[in-house]
Design a protein around this motif. Structure first.
Motif, PDB file in Angstrom:
ATOM      1  N   ALA A 192      16.418  44.772  58.992  1.00 24.07           N
ATOM      2  CA  ALA A 192      16.707  45.623  57.831  1.00 24.07           C
ATOM      3  C   ALA A 192      15.512  46.532  57.572  1.00 24.07           C
ATOM      4  O   ALA A 192      14.365  46.086  57.592  1.00 24.07           O
ATOM      5  N   ILE A 193      15.783  47.801  57.312  1.00 20.97           N
ATOM      6  CA  ILE A 193      14.739  48.814  57.236  1.00 20.97           C
ATOM      7  C   ILE A 193      14.762  49.498  55.874  1.00 20.97           C
ATOM      8  O   ILE A 193      15.818  49.724  55.282  1.00 20.97           O
ATOM      9  N   ALA A 194      13.573  49.844  55.385  1.00 23.74           N
ATOM     10  CA  ALA A 194      13.431  50.639  54.166  1.00 23.74           C
ATOM     11  C   ALA A 194      12.054  51.290  54.191  1.00 23.74           C
ATOM     12  O   ALA A 194      11.195  50.920  54.991  1.00 23.74           O
ATOM     13  N   ASP A 195      11.851  52.262  53.300  1.00 28.84           N
ATOM     14  CA  ASP A 195      10.571  52.974  53.286  1.00 28.84           C
ATOM     15  C   ASP A 195       9.882  52.894  51.925  1.00 28.84           C
ATOM     16  O   ASP A 195       8.988  53.679  51.624  1.00 28.84           O
ATOM     17  N   GLY A 196      10.287  51.930  51.115  1.00 30.57           N
ATOM     18  CA  GLY A 196       9.734  51.832  49.769  1.00 30.57           C
ATOM     19  C   GLY A 196      10.737  52.231  48.704  1.00 30.57           C
ATOM     20  O   GLY A 196      10.526  51.983  47.516  1.00 30.57           O
ATOM     21  N   LEU A 213       8.252  52.659  45.507  1.00 31.73           N
ATOM     22  CA  LEU A 213       8.217  53.811  44.609  1.00 31.73           C
ATOM     23  C   LEU A 213       9.315  54.848  44.851  1.00 31.73           C
ATOM     24  O   LEU A 213       9.334  55.876  44.195  1.00 31.73           O
ATOM     25  N   GLY A 214      10.224  54.603  45.765  1.00 40.58           N
ATOM     26  CA  GLY A 214      11.254  55.597  46.040  1.00 40.58           C
ATOM     27  C   GLY A 214      12.385  55.585  45.029  1.00 40.58           C
ATOM     28  O   GLY A 214      12.655  54.581  44.376  1.00 40.58           O
ATOM     29  N   GLY A 215      13.063  56.739  44.889  1.00 43.78           N
ATOM     30  CA  GLY A 215      14.287  56.817  44.093  1.00 43.78           C
ATOM     31  C   GLY A 215      14.111  56.912  42.603  1.00 43.78           C
ATOM     32  O   GLY A 215      15.063  56.734  41.843  1.00 43.78           O
ATOM     33  N   SER A 216      12.898  57.222  42.131  1.00 42.81           N
ATOM     34  CA  SER A 216      12.664  57.284  40.691  1.00 42.81           C
ATOM     35  C   SER A 216      13.349  58.489  40.061  1.00 42.81           C
ATOM     36  O   SER A 216      13.504  59.537  40.676  1.00 42.81           O
ATOM     37  N   GLY A 217      13.736  58.337  38.787  1.00 33.24           N
ATOM     38  CA  GLY A 217      14.387  59.438  38.065  1.00 33.24           C
ATOM     39  C   GLY A 217      13.549  59.972  36.923  1.00 33.24           C
ATOM     40  O   GLY A 217      14.046  60.708  36.079  1.00 33.24           O
ATOM     41  N   SER A 232       4.874  53.267  49.509  1.00 36.51           N
ATOM     42  CA  SER A 232       5.301  54.663  49.450  1.00 36.51           C
ATOM     43  C   SER A 232       4.677  55.442  50.591  1.00 36.51           C
ATOM     44  O   SER A 232       3.553  55.152  51.014  1.00 36.51           O
ATOM     45  N   ASP A 233       5.405  56.437  51.075  1.00 32.22           N
ATOM     46  CA  ASP A 233       4.861  57.348  52.077  1.00 32.22           C
ATOM     47  C   ASP A 233       4.548  58.707  51.469  1.00 32.22           C
ATOM     48  O   ASP A 233       4.182  59.647  52.176  1.00 32.22           O
ATOM     49  N   VAL A 234       4.697  58.843  50.145  1.00 29.16           N
ATOM     50  CA  VAL A 234       4.430  60.105  49.461  1.00 29.16           C
ATOM     51  C   VAL A 234       2.927  60.286  49.291  1.00 29.16           C
ATOM     52  O   VAL A 234       2.226  59.381  48.840  1.00 29.16           O
ATOM     53  N   THR A 235       2.414  61.476  49.631  1.00 29.58           N
ATOM     54  CA  THR A 235       0.973  61.743  49.539  1.00 29.58           C
ATOM     55  C   THR A 235       0.632  62.775  48.470  1.00 29.58           C
ATOM     56  O   THR A 235      -0.524  63.165  48.347  1.00 29.58           O
ATOM     57  N   LYS A 274       0.225  51.548  50.473  1.00 34.88           N
ATOM     58  CA  LYS A 274       0.598  51.269  51.849  1.00 34.88           C
ATOM     59  C   LYS A 274       1.953  51.903  52.150  1.00 34.88           C
ATOM     60  O   LYS A 274       2.799  52.034  51.267  1.00 34.88           O
ATOM     61  N   SER A 275       2.161  52.281  53.391  1.00 28.59           N
ATOM     62  CA  SER A 275       3.442  52.808  53.824  1.00 28.59           C
ATOM     63  C   SER A 275       4.523  51.754  53.641  1.00 28.59           C
ATOM     64  O   SER A 275       4.388  50.616  54.108  1.00 28.59           O
ATOM     65  N   GLY A 276       5.601  52.147  52.955  1.00 26.22           N
ATOM     66  CA  GLY A 276       6.705  51.215  52.768  1.00 26.22           C
ATOM     67  C   GLY A 276       7.277  50.740  54.087  1.00 26.22           C
ATOM     68  O   GLY A 276       7.543  49.545  54.282  1.00 26.22           O
ATOM     69  N   PHE A 277       7.460  51.670  55.026  1.00 29.62           N
ATOM     70  CA  PHE A 277       7.995  51.296  56.332  1.00 29.62           C
ATOM     71  C   PHE A 277       7.060  50.337  57.058  1.00 29.62           C
ATOM     72  O   PHE A 277       7.494  49.347  57.654  1.00 29.62           O
ATOM     73  N   LYS A 278       5.753  50.617  57.006  1.00 27.66           N
ATOM     74  CA  LYS A 278       4.807  49.776  57.734  1.00 27.66           C
ATOM     75  C   LYS A 278       4.747  48.365  57.166  1.00 27.66           C
ATOM     76  O   LYS A 278       4.522  47.395  57.907  1.00 27.66           O
TER      77      LYS A 278
END
Length: 370
Positions: free
Chosen positions: A38-42, A131-135, A190-193, A260-264
């Motif tokens: 199962a995969i996700a990026d944060g 941290l992904g998907g915030s509104g 998160s991968d956001v910089t 840290k990278s969510g995927f990593k």
């Protein structure tokens, strides 16, 4: 023949786990064995990925509020033996809660803070925050309020810290902060910089997708700069602070979070690189691939692992933009769009599971005919 299947979610169509299982089932009908990751990026699916990829976890449900302070039930993942909690910002403060009239000026992340507080009260000593998907675009102040931080204006009136309050902050008090925070470590997945403020900051880049009008961006960014100045004594451009409308800043500065990278993180707990080595070929994919995919998107990170291991890698995707050659240079053997007839986007998403299963069957027939 052994396949490693690690497909990211097809947004509004299939989760990573659902997509993986559909492909594995199609492959099994042709005698191909599969290992699923199962995969996700944060973002959405991070909790599910942690729970699916390692034993000992459970899904916890607790009362909280959404980004407009409406009561909801929120969930997080918890591993008792490790005292580890996995929390998605989207679970309580996600963009899916936006509706007419809700804009960053009148929303906040208080509900996510309640999830963090609940996890700490349960005994969590390590928290991974996806941290992904915030509104929201509140600089993480809602989270901080839920943990006991208090914000006041220049008249010493306490602020609720919706977005409209950012420019009014004059004092931040810590005397009521949850004592257990001193024993807790945080990781921002998160991968956001992006930094918190400026031309690539939270308000400028992410505000419009959350309801911030173009004419409001400059003033909102100035308010965010004011908040950062009050909190830290300066306005800085620390990478990652702008993630999730500024939650990255709040967790890093106030709570000492590592980034840290969510995927990593997912790759590490699942031993993904090792599994790639043992597979005959790799399957990944997501709803759409394009030129932005080469900037750290999950399927390309997986194809790079396959390339390094000398394995073929197929991407099963909803829509492709970009040249085949560019994907080939990043370890992709072939990009295979699953939509096989003219349809609207809504139709394609509704039929995503059926289309993915059909494409997996086609690919399995090719692979087993050699």
């Amino acid at each position: 023949m052994q396949a490693l299947i690690a497909i990211d979610s097809f947004k509004n169509s299939m989760t990573s786990i659902q997509a993986n299982q559909l492909v594995a089932t199609a492959f099994a009908a042709h005698g191909i064995q599969s290992q699923q990751i199962a995969i996700a990026d944060g973002g959405e699916g991070t909790v599910a990925a942690f729970l699916a990829n390692q034993p000992g976890g459970e899904l916890i449900t607790v009362p909280t509020v959404d980004l407009a302070q409406r009561p909801i039930q929120g969930t997080y993942g918890y591993f008792e033996a490790k005292k580890l909690a996995i929390i998605e910002v989207a679970a309580a403060s996600g963009i899916q809660f936006l509706d007419d009239g809700l804009v960053p000026a009148n929303t906040n992340t208080y509900g996510t803070g309640l999830l963090i507080k609940a996890a700490i009260e349960r005994g969590a000593q390590q928290l991974v925050i996806g941290l992904g998907g915030s509104g929201t675009v509140d600089g993480g102040t809602g989270i901080l309020r839920a943990l006991g931080y208090r914000f006041y204006d220049d008249q010493q009136r306490e602020l609720m810290m919706v977005g409209a309050d950012l420019g009014q902050v004059a004092t931040i008090k810590t005397d009521a902060v949850l004592p257990e925070l001193a024993e807790v470590t945080f990781i921002n997945a998160s991968d956001v910089t992006n930094p918190l403020t400026g031309p690539t900051g939270a308000a400028t880049i992410f505000g419009p997708q959350k309801g911030l009008a173009t004419t409001e961006i400059a003033n909102y960014d100035q308010a965010m700069q004011h908040y950062m100045q009050v909190a830290t004594g300066q306005v800085s451009d620390h990478l990652g602070d702008g993630a999730a409308g500024g939650i990255g800043f709040a967790l890093r500065y106030f709570l000492g979070a590592q980034v840290k990278s969510g995927f990593k993180l997912i790759a590490e707990i699942s031993q993904l690189a090792k599994l790639v080595q043992h597979a005959d070929f790799v399957i990944s994919g997501e709803g759409q691939v394009d030129d932005q995919s080469f900037m750290g998107k999950v399927p390309i990170q997986i194809s790079e692992l396959a390339r390094q291991a000398g394995k073929t890698c197929y991407l099963l995707i909803g829509n492709q933009k970009g040249r085949n050659q560019a994907f080939s240079e990043h370890g992709v053997t072939a990009v295979l769009p699953i939509v096989d007839h003219v349809s609207t986007l809504a139709e394609a998403m509704a039929k995503g599971p059926t289309n993915l299963a059909k494409m997996a069957d086609r690919l399995a027939r090719i692979l087993t005919s050699r």
